[in-house]
Scaffold this motif. Structure first.
Motif, PDB file in Angstrom:
ATOM      1  N   VAL A  19      -4.100   7.048   2.058  1.00 40.72           N
ATOM      2  CA  VAL A  19      -4.465   5.629   2.155  1.00 40.72           C
ATOM      3  C   VAL A  19      -3.310   4.758   1.675  1.00 40.72           C
ATOM      4  CG1 VAL A  19      -5.998   3.855   1.228  1.00 40.72           C
ATOM      5  CG2 VAL A  19      -6.947   6.040   1.993  1.00 40.72           C
ATOM      6  N   ILE A  20      -2.705   5.114   0.556  1.00 42.20           N
ATOM      7  CA  ILE A  20      -1.582   4.338   0.022  1.00 42.20           C
ATOM      8  C   ILE A  20      -0.410   4.345   0.995  1.00 42.20           C
ATOM      9  CG2 ILE A  20       0.159   4.274  -1.811  1.00 42.20           C
ATOM     10  CD1 ILE A  20      -2.079   5.251  -3.724  1.00 42.20           C
ATOM     11  N   ASP A  21      -0.096   5.500   1.559  1.00 43.73           N
ATOM     12  CA  ASP A  21       0.992   5.586   2.541  1.00 43.73           C
ATOM     13  C   ASP A  21       0.701   4.738   3.772  1.00 43.73           C
ATOM     14  OD1 ASP A  21       2.351   7.304   0.870  1.00 43.73           O
ATOM     15  OD2 ASP A  21       1.701   9.130   1.929  1.00 43.73           O
ATOM     16  N   ASN A  22      -0.556   4.720   4.199  1.00 47.03           N
ATOM     17  CA  ASN A  22      -0.950   3.922   5.356  1.00 47.03           C
ATOM     18  C   ASN A  22      -0.814   2.426   5.071  1.00 47.03           C
ATOM     19  OD1 ASN A  22      -1.800   3.584   7.942  1.00 47.03           O
ATOM     20  ND2 ASN A  22      -3.948   4.092   7.559  1.00 47.03           N
ATOM     21  N   ILE A  23      -1.190   2.010   3.870  1.00 49.34           N
ATOM     22  CA  ILE A  23      -1.048   0.597   3.492  1.00 49.34           C
ATOM     23  C   ILE A  23       0.418   0.203   3.471  1.00 49.34           C
ATOM     24  CG2 ILE A  23      -1.301  -1.025   1.559  1.00 49.34           C
ATOM     25  CD1 ILE A  23      -3.978   0.380   0.947  1.00 49.34           C
ATOM     26  N   ILE A  24       1.245   1.027   2.871  1.00 52.62           N
ATOM     27  CA  ILE A  24       2.684   0.729   2.797  1.00 52.62           C
ATOM     28  C   ILE A  24       3.308   0.686   4.184  1.00 52.62           C
ATOM     29  CG2 ILE A  24       4.896   1.678   2.009  1.00 52.62           C
ATOM     30  CD1 ILE A  24       3.400   2.625  -0.517  1.00 52.62           C
ATOM     31  N   ALA A  25       2.851   1.550   5.077  1.00 54.43           N
ATOM     32  CA  ALA A  25       3.419   1.603   6.427  1.00 54.43           C
ATOM     33  C   ALA A  25       2.999   0.426   7.300  1.00 54.43           C
ATOM     34  CB  ALA A  25       3.013   2.913   7.104  1.00 54.43           C
ATOM     35  N   ASN A  26       1.880  -0.228   6.974  1.00 57.25           N
ATOM     36  CA  ASN A  26       1.359  -1.276   7.849  1.00 57.25           C
ATOM     37  C   ASN A  26       1.548  -2.696   7.343  1.00 57.25           C
ATOM     38  OD1 ASN A  26       0.179   0.077  10.202  1.00 57.25           O
ATOM     39  ND2 ASN A  26      -1.029   1.130   8.655  1.00 57.25           N
ATOM     40  N   PHE A  27       2.184  -2.876   6.181  1.00 53.16           N
ATOM     41  CA  PHE A  27       2.408  -4.206   5.644  1.00 53.16           C
ATOM     42  C   PHE A  27       3.837  -4.336   5.142  1.00 53.16           C
ATOM     43  CE2 PHE A  27      -2.160  -3.544   5.104  1.00 53.16           C
ATOM     44  CZ  PHE A  27      -2.650  -4.698   5.685  1.00 53.16           C
ATOM     45  N   ASP A  28       4.367  -5.532   5.241  1.00 54.32           N
ATOM     46  CA  ASP A  28       5.690  -5.844   4.709  1.00 54.32           C
ATOM     47  C   ASP A  28       5.476  -6.722   3.475  1.00 54.32           C
ATOM     48  OD1 ASP A  28       8.224  -6.768   4.119  1.00 54.32           O
ATOM     49  OD2 ASP A  28       8.803  -7.004   6.225  1.00 54.32           O
ATOM     50  N   PHE A  29       5.562  -6.101   2.306  1.00 50.51           N
ATOM     51  CA  PHE A  29       5.259  -6.819   1.076  1.00 50.51           C
ATOM     52  C   PHE A  29       6.304  -7.881   0.751  1.00 50.51           C
ATOM     53  CE2 PHE A  29       2.753  -2.966   0.778  1.00 50.51           C
ATOM     54  CZ  PHE A  29       1.518  -3.495   0.453  1.00 50.51           C
ATOM     55  N   ALA A  30       7.546  -7.662   1.156  1.00 53.41           N
ATOM     56  CA  ALA A  30       8.576  -8.684   0.953  1.00 53.41           C
ATOM     57  C   ALA A  30       8.239  -9.926   1.776  1.00 53.41           C
ATOM     58  CB  ALA A  30       9.946  -8.137   1.340  1.00 53.41           C
ATOM     59  N   TYR A  31       7.793  -9.738   2.987  1.00 50.31           N
ATOM     60  CA  TYR A  31       7.385 -10.852   3.850  1.00 50.31           C
ATOM     61  C   TYR A  31       6.257 -11.646   3.195  1.00 50.31           C
ATOM     62  CZ  TYR A  31       5.205 -13.172   7.876  1.00 50.31           C
ATOM     63  OH  TYR A  31       4.652 -14.094   8.723  1.00 50.31           O
ATOM     64  N   MET A  32       5.245 -10.941   2.688  1.00 48.99           N
ATOM     65  CA  MET A  32       4.111 -11.622   2.065  1.00 48.99           C
ATOM     66  C   MET A  32       4.551 -12.388   0.820  1.00 48.99           C
ATOM     67  SD  MET A  32       0.860  -9.062   2.553  1.00 48.99           S
ATOM     68  CE  MET A  32       1.536  -7.681   1.677  1.00 48.99           C
ATOM     69  N   LEU A  33       5.446 -11.806   0.042  1.00 51.47           N
ATOM     70  CA  LEU A  33       5.936 -12.469  -1.154  1.00 51.47           C
ATOM     71  C   LEU A  33       6.749 -13.713  -0.801  1.00 51.47           C
ATOM     72  CD1 LEU A  33       5.918 -12.229  -4.218  1.00 51.47           C
ATOM     73  CD2 LEU A  33       8.042 -10.935  -4.049  1.00 51.47           C
TER      74      LEU A  33
END
Length: 108
Positions: free
Chosen positions: A7-21
C-alpha cells in the motif's frame, strides 16, 4: 506486513509529494498576500479555493513545460493537494501557531 508495504509503495508511486507541497506553499503565500492587502477583512473561502485552483494550474503548466509527462500522477496530486494541506500541513501549522492571521502576531 507485506500488504502494508505494498500500500505504501502504491501511494508513493501514484502521487508527487513535491508537487503537492509546492502547490500548498504557493497557495498559502498568495492567500497571505491577499490577506495582507485586505488589511482587516477576512479572505473568503471562495477566494481561497480560486487561488488554489489557479496555483494548481500554474504549477501543472510549469511541470508540463519542463517535460513531466505522467499526467495521471499530476492529476492525482492536484486532487490530493488540498487534502494533504487539510489533514497534514494545517494541523502542524496550528500546533506552531502559524496561520494567516497568527503569523503576523508570531513575528511581532
Amino acid at each position: 506486513m507485506e500488504y502494508v508495504q505494498g500500500v505504501i509503495d502504491n501511494i508513493i508511486a501514484n502521487f508527487d509529494f513535491a508537487y503537492m507541497l509546492i502547490v500548498n506553499i504557493l497557495t498559502y503565500g498568495v492567500i497571505k498576500l491577499i490577506d495582507y492587502l485586505n488589511k482587516d477583512k477576512n479572505v473568503s473561502t471562495l477566494v481561497k479555493r480560486i487561488v488554489l485552483v489557479c496555483c494548481i494550474i500554474v504549477i501543472t503548466l510549469v511541470y508540463i513545460l519542463i517535460g513531466y509527462e505522467d499526467y495521471k500522477i499530476l492529476l492525482n496530486s492536484a486532487i490530493a493537494a488540498p487534502v494533504f494541506y487539510s489533514w497534514v500541513l494545517r494541523p502542524i501549522l496550528k500546533k506552531f501557531k502559524i496561520g494567516y492571521k497568527e503569523f503576523d502576531e508570531t513575528l511581532k
